[in-house]
Design a protein around this motif. Structure first.
Motif, mmCIF file in Angstrom:
data_model
loop_
_atom_site.group_PDB
_atom_site.id
_atom_site.type_symbol
_atom_site.label_atom_id
_atom_site.label_comp_id
_atom_site.label_asym_id
_atom_site.label_seq_id
_atom_site.Cartn_x
_atom_site.Cartn_y
_atom_site.Cartn_z
ATOM 1 N N SER A 20 -32.265 111.407 66.745
ATOM 2 C CA SER A 20 -31.662 110.354 67.574
ATOM 3 C C SER A 20 -32.588 109.158 67.680
ATOM 4 C CB SER A 20 -31.340 110.887 68.972
ATOM 5 O OG SER A 20 -30.375 111.901 68.894
ATOM 6 N N LEU A 21 -33.854 109.411 67.924
ATOM 7 C CA LEU A 21 -34.822 108.313 68.012
ATOM 8 C C LEU A 21 -34.913 107.561 66.693
ATOM 9 C CD1 LEU A 21 -37.664 109.975 70.102
ATOM 10 C CD2 LEU A 21 -36.196 108.060 70.806
ATOM 11 N N GLU A 22 -34.902 108.308 65.588
ATOM 12 C CA GLU A 22 -34.960 107.668 64.270
ATOM 13 C C GLU A 22 -33.736 106.790 64.015
ATOM 14 O OE1 GLU A 22 -35.506 110.748 61.347
ATOM 15 O OE2 GLU A 22 -37.392 111.411 62.262
ATOM 16 N N LEU A 23 -32.599 107.166 64.615
ATOM 17 C CA LEU A 23 -31.353 106.429 64.421
ATOM 18 C C LEU A 23 -31.108 105.399 65.523
ATOM 19 C CD1 LEU A 23 -29.169 109.471 63.346
ATOM 20 C CD2 LEU A 23 -29.915 107.577 61.874
ATOM 21 N N ASP A 24 -32.091 105.231 66.403
ATOM 22 C CA ASP A 24 -32.003 104.288 67.519
ATOM 23 C C ASP A 24 -30.851 104.629 68.465
ATOM 24 O OD1 ASP A 24 -33.010 102.167 68.987
ATOM 25 O OD2 ASP A 24 -31.669 100.713 68.042
ATOM 26 N N LEU A 25 -30.679 105.923 68.706
ATOM 27 C CA LEU A 25 -29.696 106.420 69.670
ATOM 28 C C LEU A 25 -30.411 106.915 70.913
ATOM 29 C CD1 LEU A 25 -27.439 108.537 67.290
ATOM 30 C CD2 LEU A 25 -26.865 106.326 68.312
ATOM 31 N N ASP A 26 -29.703 106.966 72.009
ATOM 32 C CA ASP A 26 -30.258 107.504 73.253
ATOM 33 C C ASP A 26 -30.423 109.012 73.091
ATOM 34 O OD1 ASP A 26 -30.284 108.818 75.847
ATOM 35 O OD2 ASP A 26 -29.781 106.868 76.709
ATOM 36 N N GLU A 27 -31.657 109.471 73.063
ATOM 37 C CA GLU A 27 -31.910 110.896 72.808
ATOM 38 C C GLU A 27 -31.417 111.792 73.936
ATOM 39 O OE1 GLU A 27 -35.896 109.341 74.421
ATOM 40 O OE2 GLU A 27 -34.221 108.562 73.262
ATOM 41 N N ASP A 28 -31.384 111.280 75.176
ATOM 42 C CA ASP A 28 -30.871 112.084 76.291
ATOM 43 C C ASP A 28 -29.363 112.304 76.148
ATOM 44 O OD1 ASP A 28 -33.405 112.280 77.468
ATOM 45 O OD2 ASP A 28 -33.087 110.490 78.694
ATOM 46 N N GLN A 29 -28.670 111.270 75.743
ATOM 47 C CA GLN A 29 -27.227 111.391 75.541
ATOM 48 C C GLN A 29 -26.929 112.343 74.382
ATOM 49 O OE1 GLN A 29 -25.164 107.735 74.613
ATOM 50 N NE2 GLN A 29 -23.238 108.543 75.363
ATOM 51 N N ALA A 30 -27.669 112.219 73.293
ATOM 52 C CA ALA A 30 -27.477 113.120 72.151
ATOM 53 C C ALA A 30 -27.757 114.564 72.567
ATOM 54 C CB ALA A 30 -28.377 112.705 70.991
ATOM 55 N N GLU A 31 -28.807 114.770 73.339
ATOM 56 C CA GLU A 31 -29.124 116.126 73.796
ATOM 57 C C GLU A 31 -27.979 116.692 74.631
ATOM 58 O OE1 GLU A 31 -32.244 118.637 76.596
ATOM 59 O OE2 GLU A 31 -32.904 116.718 75.778
ATOM 60 N N LEU A 32 -27.436 115.889 75.535
ATOM 61 C CA LEU A 32 -26.328 116.343 76.370
ATOM 62 C C LEU A 32 -25.125 116.751 75.514
ATOM 63 C CD1 LEU A 32 -24.979 116.752 79.128
ATOM 64 C CD2 LEU A 32 -24.379 114.321 79.075
ATOM 65 N N ILE A 33 -24.807 115.944 74.528
ATOM 66 C CA ILE A 33 -23.691 116.259 73.635
ATOM 67 C C ILE A 33 -23.961 117.571 72.898
ATOM 68 C CG2 ILE A 33 -22.489 115.529 71.522
ATOM 69 C CD1 ILE A 33 -22.955 112.593 72.596
ATOM 70 N N TRP A 34 -25.166 117.719 72.369
ATOM 71 C CA TRP A 34 -25.478 118.925 71.593
ATOM 72 C C TRP A 34 -25.555 120.156 72.475
ATOM 73 C CZ3 TRP A 34 -24.889 115.354 68.165
ATOM 74 C CH2 TRP A 34 -24.694 115.730 66.847
ATOM 75 N N ARG A 35 -26.099 120.038 73.669
ATOM 76 C CA ARG A 35 -26.130 121.207 74.566
ATOM 77 C C ARG A 35 -24.713 121.643 74.923
ATOM 78 N NH1 ARG A 35 -30.980 123.144 75.927
ATOM 79 N NH2 ARG A 35 -32.760 121.717 75.869
ATOM 80 N N THR A 36 -23.817 120.687 75.105
ATOM 81 C CA THR A 36 -22.418 121.022 75.372
ATOM 82 C C THR A 36 -21.807 121.709 74.163
ATOM 83 O OG1 THR A 36 -22.222 119.148 76.894
ATOM 84 C CG2 THR A 36 -20.166 120.056 76.004
ATOM 85 N N LEU A 37 -22.026 121.156 72.982
ATOM 86 C CA LEU A 37 -21.517 121.748 71.749
ATOM 87 C C LEU A 37 -22.062 123.165 71.566
ATOM 88 C CD1 LEU A 37 -19.965 121.347 69.054
ATOM 89 C CD2 LEU A 37 -22.079 120.370 68.129
ATOM 90 N N ILE A 38 -23.344 123.333 71.770
ATOM 91 C CA ILE A 38 -23.964 124.654 71.628
ATOM 92 C C ILE A 38 -23.370 125.639 72.627
ATOM 93 C CG2 ILE A 38 -26.126 125.920 71.968
ATOM 94 C CD1 ILE A 38 -27.546 123.398 70.732
#
Length: 104
Positions: free
Chosen positions: A68-86
């Motif tokens: 996420s950081l490499e793609l200039d995305l909010d890493e907290d938001q990405a984490e929330l999405i992935w934790r939900t998906l998981i």
């Protein structure tokens, strides 16, 4: 079909919405592909408890945050999405494994 526009090339809200809809379709296609692998994993696992692997979960989250950081995305938001998906995937896997065990 028209070529995709870059964000800066969009001149109206409709232009932006067309591109978001295109991306949503691509995301859903990828989620469907991913779901096939989650289903296969559930077929391979033998115990519902195997669906929850904290070490693997944290490794995935670490990777998602880095990417996420490499793609200039909010890493907290990405984490929330992935934790939900998981979480959804864990429950799905547990259901498949438990149903298979009951059917025996």
């Amino acid at each position: 079909m028209t070529a995709a526009k870059l964000p800066a090339e969009c001149q109206s809200k409709d232009d932006v919405r067309v591109e978001i809809d295109r991306i949503d379709q691509a995301l859903l296609t990828l989620f469907a592909e991913r779901h096939g692998y989650v289903t296969r994993m559930a077929e391979i696992k033998t115990d519902p408890h195997e669906a929850f692997d904290p070490v693997r979960i944290e490794a995935v989250i670490t990777k998602v945050r880095r990417l996420s950081l490499e793609l200039d995305l909010d890493e907290d938001q990405a984490e929330l999405i992935w934790r939900t998906l998981i979480s959804w995937n864990i429950n799905y896997e547990k259901g498949i494994i438990a149903a298979r065990k009951r059917a025996r």
